[in-house]
Design a protein around this motif. Structure first.
Motif, PDB file in Angstrom:
ATOM      1  N   GLY A  98       8.247 -10.977  -9.918  1.00  0.00           N
ATOM      2  CA  GLY A  98       8.089 -12.207 -10.398  1.00  0.00           C
ATOM      3  C   GLY A  98       6.452 -12.339 -10.636  1.00  0.00           C
ATOM      4  N   VAL A  99       5.816 -11.442 -10.719  1.00  0.00           N
ATOM      5  CA  VAL A  99       4.390 -11.384 -10.820  1.00  0.00           C
ATOM      6  C   VAL A  99       3.643 -10.442 -11.748  1.00  0.00           C
ATOM      7  N   ASP A 100       2.494 -10.499 -12.212  1.00  0.00           N
ATOM      8  CA  ASP A 100       1.901  -9.741 -13.188  1.00  0.00           C
ATOM      9  C   ASP A 100       1.305  -8.844 -12.536  1.00  0.00           C
ATOM     10  N   VAL A 101       0.426  -8.846 -11.379  1.00  0.00           N
ATOM     11  CA  VAL A 101      -0.111  -7.798 -10.771  1.00  0.00           C
ATOM     12  C   VAL A 101       0.130  -7.932  -9.217  1.00  0.00           C
ATOM     13  N   VAL A 102       0.085  -6.722  -8.522  1.00  0.00           N
ATOM     14  CA  VAL A 102       0.461  -6.922  -7.060  1.00  0.00           C
ATOM     15  C   VAL A 102      -1.073  -6.418  -6.295  1.00  0.00           C
ATOM     16  N   THR A 103      -1.702  -7.156  -5.702  1.00  0.00           N
ATOM     17  CA  THR A 103      -2.674  -6.735  -4.577  1.00  0.00           C
ATOM     18  C   THR A 103      -2.387  -7.179  -3.252  1.00  0.00           C
ATOM     19  N   PHE A 104      -3.478  -6.917  -2.176  1.00  0.00           N
ATOM     20  CA  PHE A 104      -2.925  -6.695  -1.051  1.00  0.00           C
ATOM     21  C   PHE A 104      -3.923  -7.712  -0.105  1.00  0.00           C
ATOM     22  N   ASP A 105      -3.384  -8.064   0.860  1.00  0.00           N
ATOM     23  CA  ASP A 105      -4.212  -8.873   2.227  1.00  0.00           C
ATOM     24  C   ASP A 105      -4.683  -7.647   3.214  1.00  0.00           C
ATOM     25  N   HIS A 106      -3.975  -6.397   3.273  1.00  0.00           N
ATOM     26  CA  HIS A 106      -4.384  -5.563   4.124  1.00  0.00           C
ATOM     27  C   HIS A 106      -3.874  -4.247   3.614  1.00  0.00           C
ATOM     28  N   GLU A 107      -4.415  -3.139   4.107  1.00  0.00           N
ATOM     29  CA  GLU A 107      -4.059  -1.656   3.484  1.00  0.00           C
ATOM     30  C   GLU A 107      -2.723  -1.203   4.208  1.00  0.00           C
ATOM     31  N   HIS A 108      -1.864  -1.704   4.880  1.00  0.00           N
ATOM     32  CA  HIS A 108      -0.821  -0.949   5.525  1.00  0.00           C
ATOM     33  C   HIS A 108       0.436  -0.739   4.867  1.00  0.00           C
ATOM     34  N   VAL A 109       0.473  -1.227   3.722  1.00  0.00           N
ATOM     35  CA  VAL A 109       1.772  -0.917   2.843  1.00  0.00           C
ATOM     36  C   VAL A 109       2.094   0.512   2.757  1.00  0.00           C
ATOM     37  N   PRO A 110       3.205   1.241   3.269  1.00  0.00           N
ATOM     38  CA  PRO A 110       3.222   2.720   3.052  1.00  0.00           C
ATOM     39  C   PRO A 110       3.304   3.207   1.703  1.00  0.00           C
ATOM     40  N   GLN A 111       2.957   4.387   1.598  1.00  0.00           N
ATOM     41  CA  GLN A 111       2.778   5.188   0.428  1.00  0.00           C
ATOM     42  C   GLN A 111       3.870   5.106  -0.677  1.00  0.00           C
ATOM     43  N   ASP A 112       5.207   5.288   0.283  1.00  0.00           N
ATOM     44  CA  ASP A 112       6.444   5.372  -0.489  1.00  0.00           C
ATOM     45  C   ASP A 112       6.762   4.029  -1.157  1.00  0.00           C
ATOM     46  N   VAL A 113       6.365   2.824  -0.525  1.00  0.00           N
ATOM     47  CA  VAL A 113       6.590   1.563  -1.244  1.00  0.00           C
ATOM     48  C   VAL A 113       5.633   1.541  -2.386  1.00  0.00           C
ATOM     49  N   LEU A 114       4.390   1.850  -2.109  1.00  0.00           N
ATOM     50  CA  LEU A 114       3.412   1.860  -3.308  1.00  0.00           C
ATOM     51  C   LEU A 114       3.851   2.639  -4.529  1.00  0.00           C
ATOM     52  N   ALA A 115       4.365   3.864  -4.210  1.00  0.00           N
ATOM     53  CA  ALA A 115       5.006   4.802  -5.076  1.00  0.00           C
ATOM     54  C   ALA A 115       6.083   4.203  -5.953  1.00  0.00           C
ATOM     55  N   ALA A 116       6.967   3.261  -5.432  1.00  0.00           N
ATOM     56  CA  ALA A 116       8.036   2.676  -5.937  1.00  0.00           C
ATOM     57  C   ALA A 116       7.636   1.580  -6.738  1.00  0.00           C
ATOM     58  N   VAL A 145       4.750   1.652  -8.570  1.00  0.00           N
ATOM     59  CA  VAL A 145       4.285   2.314  -9.546  1.00  0.00           C
ATOM     60  C   VAL A 145       5.427   2.672 -10.465  1.00  0.00           C
ATOM     61  N   ALA A 146       6.498   3.238  -9.844  1.00  0.00           N
ATOM     62  CA  ALA A 146       7.534   3.809 -10.881  1.00  0.00           C
ATOM     63  C   ALA A 146       8.173   2.669 -11.427  1.00  0.00           C
ATOM     64  N   ALA A 147       8.301   1.629 -10.919  1.00  0.00           N
ATOM     65  CA  ALA A 147       9.058   0.338 -11.517  1.00  0.00           C
ATOM     66  C   ALA A 147       7.952  -0.222 -12.614  1.00  0.00           C
ATOM     67  N   GLY A 148       6.755   0.254 -12.920  1.00  0.00           N
ATOM     68  CA  GLY A 148       5.945  -0.104 -14.001  1.00  0.00           C
ATOM     69  C   GLY A 148       5.112  -1.366 -13.508  1.00  0.00           C
ATOM     70  N   VAL A 149       5.225  -1.608 -12.230  1.00  0.00           N
ATOM     71  CA  VAL A 149       4.202  -2.546 -11.590  1.00  0.00           C
ATOM     72  C   VAL A 149       2.711  -2.121 -11.866  1.00  0.00           C
ATOM     73  N   ALA A 150       1.839  -3.126 -12.008  1.00  0.00           N
ATOM     74  CA  ALA A 150       0.516  -3.044 -12.035  1.00  0.00           C
ATOM     75  C   ALA A 150      -0.037  -3.305 -10.628  1.00  0.00           C
ATOM     76  N   VAL A 151      -0.395  -2.432 -10.040  1.00  0.00           N
ATOM     77  CA  VAL A 151      -1.033  -2.275  -8.497  1.00  0.00           C
ATOM     78  C   VAL A 151      -2.451  -2.057  -8.378  1.00  0.00           C
ATOM     79  N   HIS A 152      -3.260  -2.944  -7.760  1.00  0.00           N
ATOM     80  CA  HIS A 152      -4.590  -2.890  -7.769  1.00  0.00           C
ATOM     81  C   HIS A 152      -5.036  -3.543  -6.111  1.00  0.00           C
ATOM     82  N   PRO A 153      -5.685  -2.385  -5.594  1.00  0.00           N
ATOM     83  CA  PRO A 153      -6.072  -0.930  -5.690  1.00  0.00           C
ATOM     84  C   PRO A 153      -4.606  -0.334  -5.694  1.00  0.00           C
ATOM     85  N   GLY A 154      -4.462   0.719  -6.268  1.00  0.00           N
ATOM     86  CA  GLY A 154      -3.353   1.835  -6.495  1.00  0.00           C
ATOM     87  C   GLY A 154      -3.277   2.554  -5.274  1.00  0.00           C
TER      88      GLY A 154
END
Length: 375
Positions: free
Chosen positions: A61-79, A81-90
């Motif tokens: 439901g969003v155009d870009v995803v960003t973060f309140d903290h740096e603890h989101v696991p790498q496999d979740v971040l990879a998922a 990106v694989a889904a085409g979500v703009a993630v900043h920082p990547g």
């Protein structure tokens, strides 16, 4: 332009993005861990940021995803990106904020100044480092530590025996020299995906019990080239790691006039709260601009001096907001920011900002106002 920014994490940093988002017409959506968190005002979903499907559902439901903290696991971040979500920082840059050993290795490759360090897996390796560095060192768990957690000053390997004993196969601890420093500084920069970069003034941070207690902007008594060198370090790290959004570089100023990189944060940061009133463009608006790849704002100070003092713990007999009438009456020039968090010893429950022409007066106003929130 109609855009929605999704923030993973419902803490006070996400909360403080709400006001600038409203002001510039950006819709903000928050994935909070619990419904009553600081950023609950903008929480459109509640769930576990460690669960890939939960985060993917939120991101739809969003155009870009960003973060309140740096603890989101790498496999979740990879998922994402694989889904085409703009993630900043990547995922790439965040990996260096999530793992201090990887950060040290990458900063070394970039030629950044930092304390002498080593990765150790057993007591013999740790003791060898201690013997080579005057018998004292700082031991850190590579992942998960913040606000003084996961950090110990040791004088013998036995003082880290529990951490060493808990290591899994292939795991290591980070050990660093105990730096002889005169003060701690922080350099913030903002970088957008297209490459534009803006540096804030370097600030002095005062730590108490491993927690940031005060920030003075700009850092007083700075030698002639210090602001230039600090900004250069921050900019080089942002570009070298490919950071998008806000980056905070925590620094030691040593007794022999060097700057050494301590740690990194890839998000708005406590050291930048002064900018809400003290800079032309505060860090929270700047972060939103950056992750949306919009032209960055001017980070210049509005006043000669800005001071931020954290409200740590808060009152035990009444609510934080019950203290507002007296604070407002006695310190009308001070700006108060509360986080909607229950008071607890040592917990960051808010902060105050003061600005002005005379540093001593500004420091007094900020400290006096913050003190009224304590018992």
């Amino acid at each position: 332009m109609s855009v929605k920014v999704g923030v993973v994490g419902g803490g006070q940093l996400a909360r403080m993005m709400i006001a600038p988002a409203v002001e510039i017409g950006i819709e903000l959506s928050v994935l909070a861990e619990e419904p009553d968190m600081a950023a609950g005002l903008a929480a459109t979903a509640v769930g576990d940021y460690r669960d890939a499907q939960t985060v993917l559902d939120f991101a739809r439901g969003v155009d870009v995803v960003t973060f309140d903290h740096e603890h989101v696991p790498q496999d979740v971040l990879a998922a994402l990106v694989a889904a085409g979500v703009a993630v900043h920082p990547g995922p790439g840059p965040l990996a260096f904020a999530q793992d201090k050993l990887r950060m040290r290795e990458r900063l070394e490759a970039l030629g950044m100044p930092q304390p002498e360090w080593a990765a150790v897996a057993d007591a013999a390796q740790l003791q060898a480092f201690l013997d080579a560095h005057g018998g004292r060192a700082v031991v850190k768990t590579p992942r998960g530590g913040y606000d003084g957690k996961g950090v110990r000053v040791v004088r013998a390997a036995a003082e880290a025996a529990d951490w060493l004993g808990a290591l899994g196969e292939g795991d290591r601890l980070l050990v660093e020299e105990l730096v002889d420093f005169v003060r701690e500084l922080a350099q913030q920069v903002a970088r957008r995906p297209s490459g534009e970069l803006r540096a804030y003034p370097v600030v002095e941070t005062v730590q108490r019990g491993g927690v940031c207690a005060e920030v003075i902007a700009p850092a007083p008594h700075a030698r002639e080239r210090l602001p230039e060198v600090a900004a250069g370090i921050g900019s080089a790290i942002a570009e070298g790691l490919g950071v998008t959004g806000m980056l905070a570089v925590e620094l030691f100023e040593t007794t022999d006039d060097r700057l050494l990189v301590n740690e990194l944060a890839m998000r708005p940061h406590n050291s930048g709260h002064w900018s809400q009133e003290g800079a032309i463009t505060g860090q929270f608006e700047q972060h939103l601009r950056a992750v949306l790849d919009l032209p960055l704002g001017d980070p210049s100070p509005r006043a000669p001096w800005s001071v931020m003092v954290n409200i740590l713990g808060g009152p035990t007999e009444d609510a934080l907001t019950d203290r507002l009438p007296r604070v407002f009456a006695e310190h009308p020039a001070v700006k108060v920011h509360t986080y909607g968090k229950a008071p607890r010893p040592g917990r960051k429950v808010g902060h105050v900002n003061a600005t002005g022409d005379d540093l001593d007066a500004v420091v007094y106003e900020a400290r006096a106002a913050a003190a009224l929130f304590a018992d």
